[in-house]
Enzyme design. Sequence first.
Site, short mmCIF file in Angstrom:
data_model
loop_
_atom_site.label_atom_id
_atom_site.label_comp_id
_atom_site.label_asym_id
_atom_site.label_seq_id
_atom_site.Cartn_x
_atom_site.Cartn_y
_atom_site.Cartn_z
N SER A 196 0.66 -1.25 0.08
CA SER A 196 0.08 0.04 0.08
C SER A 196 0.89 1.01 0.08
CB SER A 196 -1.03 0.13 1.28
OG SER A 196 -1.61 -1.15 1.29
N GLY A 197 0.31 2.37 -0.15
CA GLY A 197 1.07 3.66 -0.32
C GLY A 197 0.86 4.33 -1.65
N GLY A 198 -0.04 4.19 -2.48
CA GLY A 198 -0.33 4.71 -3.83
C GLY A 198 -0.36 6.57 -3.60
N ASP A 318 -8.17 9.00 -9.28
CA ASP A 318 -7.68 7.91 -8.29
C ASP A 318 -8.58 6.85 -8.28
OD1 ASP A 318 -6.56 6.94 -6.06
OD2 ASP A 318 -8.03 7.76 -4.51
N TRP A 487 -19.77 -0.39 2.75
CA TRP A 487 -18.24 -0.49 2.98
C TRP A 487 -17.86 -1.95 3.44
CZ3 TRP A 487 -15.93 3.21 0.42
CH2 TRP A 487 -14.62 3.23 0.69
#
Length: 579
Positions: A196-198, A318, A487
């Site tokens: 993760s970390g986009g 995004d 969600w």
Amino acid sequence: MKGPIMRALSGVAAMTLAMGAAPLVAQGPTDADLMNDAKSTGDVLTYGMGPQAHRFSTLNAINSGNVSKMVPAFSASLGGEKQRGQEAQPIVYDGIIYVTGSYSRLFAFDARTGEEKWQYDARLPDGIMPCCDVVNRGAAIHGDKIIFATLDARLVALNRLTGKVIWNKQIADYKEGYSATAAPLIVRGMVITGNSGGEFGVVGAVDARDVNTGELIWHRPVIEGHMGTLKGQDNGVTGKLNATWQGDLWKSGGGATWLGGTYDPDTNLLFFGTGNPAPWNSHLRPGDNLYTASTLAIDPETGVIKWHYQTTPHDGWDFDGVNEFIPFDATINGKPMKLGAKADRNGYFFVLDRTNGKFISANKFVMQTTWANGFNKAGKPNVIPEGRPPAPGEGKGKSVFASPSFLGGKNWMPMAYSQDTGLFYIPSNDWGMDIWNEPIAYKKGAAYLGAGFTIKSIAEDHIGALRAMDPKTGKIVWEYKNKAPLWGGVLSTGGNLVFTGTPEGYLKAFDAKTGQELWKFQTGSGVVGSPVTWEQDGEQYVAVMSGWGGAVPLWGGEVAKSFKDINQGGALWVFKLPK
Ligand code: CA
Ligand code: CA
């Protein structure tokens, strides 16, 4: 059904015992057990309830005729002050339920009483940079180990009976913006993870490690130009340097593989989705920016990419393409085909030939897509140019309205595929955003967006919508509308049932064919986890995590009023029919 003793002594362990050889190495689920998970109704061994992640159980003791009578068997609290989003899917094996919790915690509960057996709390450094809440989506089990990823981008293997650490390995450097929240996937003795970390300009990658030692076997960056490795040796560059990226932008190109992957034993392929290109401001990176916002098929033996399909070329909204790609078989135009489906953040439901990545169809599953008007036969979007936020000047650029919002027509929450109805059940959201671009330069460990946004409602009566999609026709067969954004994950069963949770606190059951709501239970906090079902002592059980959080309350903007009164929590709920 196999009894508990046979299960515990299956595979290698049983052979070792029978031969009177060395002490037991691996007691617990084997590679073969994991591959068979969808069929073994007495346990839940994998994220997705099988490597193909159908989230379908053949169990039918609880069904559309009697689910209205279902009651809680017990609830177990995660306790502490760390009550953030509980997005985990439980793992159930040999009388124990394993769940991960917010802030990188792992719990083992007695599956009959809910009594806690042990708890592991990862010691997290102060500088972690999770973009979207301190969640975790689940663990993986293999042999004597239970394995999960932590927010500081590490992978931890614990003894599944004691909670003691067996190995602990770094996936990537959290100081550069990397983190990890997905459940690991175990295939052929290898733990396969993404990263993760986009939103920080990291480089998405898929890694395979030895399940017994945690040692890296192969590493495959998913942005063109980066070198992959196999057993410590270079193993070829991903794509072709500068084919779809200009200059050095590929070095901080994003494409985080943050939702993990699925595996298809039929074709022996891993399927991983890739996130948004970095930065969000698309005018700073001309080109398609491969392999961001794509689905990749990867050879599990070497980590080599076998095919790719990009769902959002040159993404500017995004639209992470990380959603689960679910293998399924169906007859299309009279021809039996090996297919795969993905409900993408960009609002389209894709069907591909999973043997080669060839485009079959893309159909809208949300109310509105302002960035594209369908896909052509070659699998390219009919892009609407006015839907892209324009290049900024010196300061903030002109704002455009875009739908879906960046939180997606569907976000992380996994859909289910029913082998009985042949339908996919998609937890989706109808919402839009005002989005504009801004100047930005890459700085290690800092947010790398170059864009701003405000999320907005687009319907009076709902944001969330659980939708039943027919993959052969691309038509929505039924939908259930929910006021707050959905969600949580979905479960389908042979009892003609579909389960999913709501932020308002309910776990709900629907008729799989008609969408009629048949049962609901208030868990005391928002449900954003993924429900599972299994059989134990001759009875069928259903379990789900409750605990409101995730990206929505952090980024919700104007839509926050639909969930402002929801309280936080952290509990495992288990249900069954009364005796
Ligand atoms: Ca199973
Ligand atoms: Ca993203």
